[in-house]
Write a protein that holds these residues in place. Structure first.
Motif, PDB file in Angstrom:
ATOM      1  N   GLU A  13       0.838  -1.204   0.000  1.00 13.09           N
ATOM      2  CA  GLU A  13       0.000   0.000   0.000  1.00 13.09           C
ATOM      3  C   GLU A  13       0.874   1.255   0.000  1.00 13.09           C
ATOM      4  O   GLU A  13       0.603   2.218  -0.720  1.00 13.09           O
ATOM      5  CB  GLU A  13      -0.923  -0.022   1.218  1.00 13.09           C
ATOM      6  CG  GLU A  13      -1.818   1.172   1.346  1.00 13.09           C
ATOM      7  CD  GLU A  13      -3.039   1.093   0.456  1.00 13.09           C
ATOM      8  OE1 GLU A  13      -3.803   2.069   0.433  1.00 13.09           O
ATOM      9  OE2 GLU A  13      -3.228   0.076  -0.227  1.00 13.09           O
ATOM     10  N   MET A  14       1.934   1.236   0.794  1.00 13.68           N
ATOM     11  CA  MET A  14       2.873   2.369   0.821  1.00 13.68           C
ATOM     12  C   MET A  14       3.502   2.574  -0.562  1.00 13.68           C
ATOM     13  O   MET A  14       3.653   3.714  -1.012  1.00 13.68           O
ATOM     14  CB  MET A  14       3.960   2.132   1.864  1.00 13.68           C
ATOM     15  CG  MET A  14       3.472   2.185   3.281  1.00 13.68           C
ATOM     16  SD  MET A  14       4.653   1.577   4.508  1.00 13.68           S
ATOM     17  CE  MET A  14       6.209   2.177   3.961  1.00 13.68           C
ATOM     18  N   TRP A  62      -4.132  -2.392   8.172  1.00 13.43           N
ATOM     19  CA  TRP A  62      -3.716  -2.142   6.786  1.00 13.43           C
ATOM     20  C   TRP A  62      -3.713  -0.644   6.481  1.00 13.43           C
ATOM     21  O   TRP A  62      -2.746  -0.114   5.944  1.00 13.43           O
ATOM     22  CB  TRP A  62      -4.648  -2.901   5.857  1.00 13.43           C
ATOM     23  CG  TRP A  62      -4.436  -2.698   4.403  1.00 13.43           C
ATOM     24  CD1 TRP A  62      -3.360  -3.072   3.668  1.00 13.43           C
ATOM     25  CD2 TRP A  62      -5.350  -2.107   3.489  1.00 13.43           C
ATOM     26  NE1 TRP A  62      -3.550  -2.753   2.343  1.00 13.43           N
ATOM     27  CE2 TRP A  62      -4.769  -2.160   2.213  1.00 13.43           C
ATOM     28  CE3 TRP A  62      -6.622  -1.551   3.630  1.00 13.43           C
ATOM     29  CZ2 TRP A  62      -5.405  -1.667   1.078  1.00 13.43           C
ATOM     30  CZ3 TRP A  62      -7.251  -1.075   2.497  1.00 13.43           C
ATOM     31  CH2 TRP A  62      -6.638  -1.135   1.245  1.00 13.43           C
ATOM     32  N   THR A  63      -4.794   0.035   6.843  1.00 14.50           N
ATOM     33  CA  THR A  63      -4.848   1.468   6.583  1.00 14.50           C
ATOM     34  C   THR A  63      -3.875   2.229   7.471  1.00 14.50           C
ATOM     35  O   THR A  63      -3.301   3.232   7.044  1.00 14.50           O
ATOM     36  CB  THR A  63      -6.268   2.031   6.768  1.00 14.50           C
ATOM     37  OG1 THR A  63      -6.724   1.738   8.090  1.00 14.50           O
ATOM     38  CG2 THR A  63      -7.220   1.474   5.742  1.00 14.50           C
ATOM     39  N   GLY A  64      -3.658   1.753   8.689  1.00 17.80           N
ATOM     40  CA  GLY A  64      -2.689   2.408   9.575  1.00 17.80           C
ATOM     41  C   GLY A  64      -1.279   2.334   9.028  1.00 17.80           C
ATOM     42  O   GLY A  64      -0.542   3.329   9.035  1.00 17.80           O
ATOM     43  N   ILE A  65      -0.888   1.159   8.546  1.00 17.47           N
ATOM     44  CA  ILE A  65       0.448   1.011   7.956  1.00 17.47           C
ATOM     45  C   ILE A  65       0.554   1.888   6.715  1.00 17.47           C
ATOM     46  O   ILE A  65       1.553   2.584   6.518  1.00 17.47           O
ATOM     47  CB  ILE A  65       0.736  -0.464   7.608  1.00 17.47           C
ATOM     48  CG1 ILE A  65       0.855  -1.306   8.872  1.00 17.47           C
ATOM     49  CG2 ILE A  65       2.018  -0.578   6.778  1.00 17.47           C
ATOM     50  CD1 ILE A  65       0.915  -2.799   8.608  1.00 17.47           C
ATOM     51  N   GLY A  66      -0.482   1.880   5.881  1.00 18.82           N
ATOM     52  CA  GLY A  66      -0.455   2.699   4.673  1.00 18.82           C
ATOM     53  C   GLY A  66      -0.411   4.187   4.981  1.00 18.82           C
ATOM     54  O   GLY A  66       0.329   4.945   4.345  1.00 18.82           O
ATOM     55  N   ALA A  71       3.011   8.795   5.037  1.00 21.94           N
ATOM     56  CA  ALA A  71       3.486  10.058   5.604  1.00 21.94           C
ATOM     57  C   ALA A  71       5.002  10.045   5.808  1.00 21.94           C
ATOM     58  O   ALA A  71       5.694  11.030   5.515  1.00 21.94           O
ATOM     59  CB  ALA A  71       2.777  10.332   6.935  1.00 21.94           C
ATOM     60  N   ILE A  72       5.527   8.927   6.277  1.00 25.17           N
ATOM     61  CA  ILE A  72       6.983   8.813   6.480  1.00 25.17           C
ATOM     62  C   ILE A  72       7.712   8.858   5.135  1.00 25.17           C
ATOM     63  O   ILE A  72       8.730   9.555   5.000  1.00 25.17           O
ATOM     64  CB  ILE A  72       7.321   7.531   7.272  1.00 25.17           C
ATOM     65  CG1 ILE A  72       6.820   7.660   8.713  1.00 25.17           C
ATOM     66  CG2 ILE A  72       8.826   7.255   7.242  1.00 25.17           C
ATOM     67  CD1 ILE A  72       6.836   6.366   9.493  1.00 25.17           C
ATOM     68  N   LEU A  73       7.214   8.142   4.132  1.00 31.87           N
ATOM     69  CA  LEU A  73       7.831   8.192   2.800  1.00 31.87           C
ATOM     70  C   LEU A  73       7.786   9.608   2.243  1.00 31.87           C
ATOM     71  O   LEU A  73       8.736  10.058   1.589  1.00 31.87           O
ATOM     72  CB  LEU A  73       7.138   7.226   1.846  1.00 31.87           C
ATOM     73  CG  LEU A  73       7.409   5.744   2.061  1.00 31.87           C
ATOM     74  CD1 LEU A  73       6.555   4.913   1.114  1.00 31.87           C
ATOM     75  CD2 LEU A  73       8.872   5.425   1.872  1.00 31.87           C
ATOM     76  N   GLY A  74       6.684  10.305   2.470  1.00 30.46           N
ATOM     77  CA  GLY A  74       6.580  11.695   2.020  1.00 30.46           C
ATOM     78  C   GLY A  74       7.631  12.581   2.658  1.00 30.46           C
ATOM     79  O   GLY A  74       8.213  13.450   1.996  1.00 30.46           O
ATOM     80  N   ILE A  87       5.038  13.886  13.498  1.00 35.66           N
ATOM     81  CA  ILE A  87       5.684  12.671  13.990  1.00 35.66           C
ATOM     82  C   ILE A  87       4.919  12.095  15.184  1.00 35.66           C
ATOM     83  O   ILE A  87       4.740  10.880  15.290  1.00 35.66           O
ATOM     84  CB  ILE A  87       7.162  12.946  14.314  1.00 35.66           C
ATOM     85  CG1 ILE A  87       7.898  13.289  13.015  1.00 35.66           C
ATOM     86  CG2 ILE A  87       7.810  11.770  15.029  1.00 35.66           C
ATOM     87  CD1 ILE A  87       9.291  13.816  13.183  1.00 35.66           C
ATOM     88  N   VAL A  88       4.422  12.967  16.069  1.00 40.57           N
ATOM     89  CA  VAL A  88       3.632  12.504  17.214  1.00 40.57           C
ATOM     90  C   VAL A  88       2.367  11.797  16.743  1.00 40.57           C
ATOM     91  O   VAL A  88       2.027  10.706  17.231  1.00 40.57           O
ATOM     92  CB  VAL A  88       3.281  13.680  18.155  1.00 40.57           C
ATOM     93  CG1 VAL A  88       2.201  13.296  19.155  1.00 40.57           C
ATOM     94  CG2 VAL A  88       4.524  14.173  18.879  1.00 40.57           C
ATOM     95  N   PHE A  89       1.670  12.370  15.766  1.00 41.99           N
ATOM     96  CA  PHE A  89       0.429  11.750  15.300  1.00 41.99           C
ATOM     97  C   PHE A  89       0.684  10.475  14.502  1.00 41.99           C
ATOM     98  O   PHE A  89      -0.116   9.543  14.551  1.00 41.99           O
ATOM     99  CB  PHE A  89      -0.414  12.752  14.509  1.00 41.99           C
ATOM    100  CG  PHE A  89      -1.058  13.777  15.404  1.00 41.99           C
ATOM    101  CD1 PHE A  89      -2.023  13.410  16.315  1.00 41.99           C
ATOM    102  CD2 PHE A  89      -0.669  15.105  15.343  1.00 41.99           C
ATOM    103  CE1 PHE A  89      -2.612  14.344  17.158  1.00 41.99           C
ATOM    104  CE2 PHE A  89      -1.245  16.050  16.178  1.00 41.99           C
ATOM    105  CZ  PHE A  89      -2.224  15.671  17.094  1.00 41.99           C
ATOM    106  N   ILE A  90       1.792  10.406  13.793  1.00 41.20           N
ATOM    107  CA  ILE A  90       2.163   9.153  13.121  1.00 41.20           C
ATOM    108  C   ILE A  90       2.413   8.069  14.167  1.00 41.20           C
ATOM    109  O   ILE A  90       1.977   6.927  14.014  1.00 41.20           O
ATOM    110  CB  ILE A  90       3.403   9.361  12.221  1.00 41.20           C
ATOM    111  CG1 ILE A  90       3.032  10.199  11.001  1.00 41.20           C
ATOM    112  CG2 ILE A  90       3.991   8.019  11.780  1.00 41.20           C
ATOM    113  CD1 ILE A  90       4.224  10.673  10.199  1.00 41.20           C
ATOM    114  N   ALA A  91       3.099   8.441  15.239  1.00 43.23           N
ATOM    115  CA  ALA A  91       3.348   7.487  16.323  1.00 43.23           C
ATOM    116  C   ALA A  91       2.029   7.027  16.951  1.00 43.23           C
ATOM    117  O   ALA A  91       1.888   5.849  17.322  1.00 43.23           O
ATOM    118  CB  ALA A  91       4.259   8.106  17.376  1.00 43.23           C
ATOM    119  N   MET A  92       1.052   7.919  17.044  1.00 44.97           N
ATOM    120  CA  MET A  92      -0.248   7.540  17.590  1.00 44.97           C
ATOM    121  C   MET A  92      -0.952   6.529  16.684  1.00 44.97           C
ATOM    122  O   MET A  92      -1.561   5.571  17.179  1.00 44.97           O
ATOM    123  CB  MET A  92      -1.120   8.780  17.803  1.00 44.97           C
ATOM    124  CG  MET A  92      -0.654   9.671  18.938  1.00 44.97           C
ATOM    125  SD  MET A  92      -1.514  11.243  19.028  1.00 44.97           S
ATOM    126  CE  MET A  92      -3.163  10.710  19.437  1.00 44.97           C
TER     127      MET A  92
END
Length: 104
Positions: A13-14, A62-66, A71-74, A87-92
């Motif tokens: 998905e990423m 699945w959607t969380g990983i994607g 966002a990290i790839l971006g 970064i905080v919200f990605i960690a959440m």
């Protein structure tokens, strides 16, 4: 094996999401083919994982990983903001996916 398949689905998905961005910038057939392969493989692995895992759990992870991976790839490859709040919200998102794994 279902969890491995689900993680692979998220990784694919990423790939699909990053190819959307690349296709928007480059407009070449290689990016389009990679987009189709990424999303196709993602759905294939997700389908396999959902034979064992509950739909709600599988879809959420699945959607969380994607989402987090996109966002990290971006940030890493496409120069998007690396603000600490993002970064905080990605960690959440990742911790919520981990929490679903722990209770499933």
């Amino acid at each position: 094996m279902a969890w491995v398949s689900l993680i692979l689905a998220g990784i694919c998905e990423m790939l699909g999401v990053s190819m959307i961005n690349k296709l928007h910038k480059d407009r070449n057939w290689q990016s389009f083919v990679m987009l189709l392969l990424g999303f196709g493989a993602s759905f294939l692995f997700l389908t396999y994982a959902m034979q064992t895992l509950p739909m709600g759990t599988a879809y959420a992870i699945w959607t969380g990983i994607g989402t987090a991976g996109g966002a990290i790839l971006g940030m890493v490859y496409f120069g998007e903001s690396r603000d600490w709040k993002r970064i905080v919200f990605i960690a959440m998102v990742l911790s919520a996916a981990l929490g679903l794994k722990l209770v499933s």
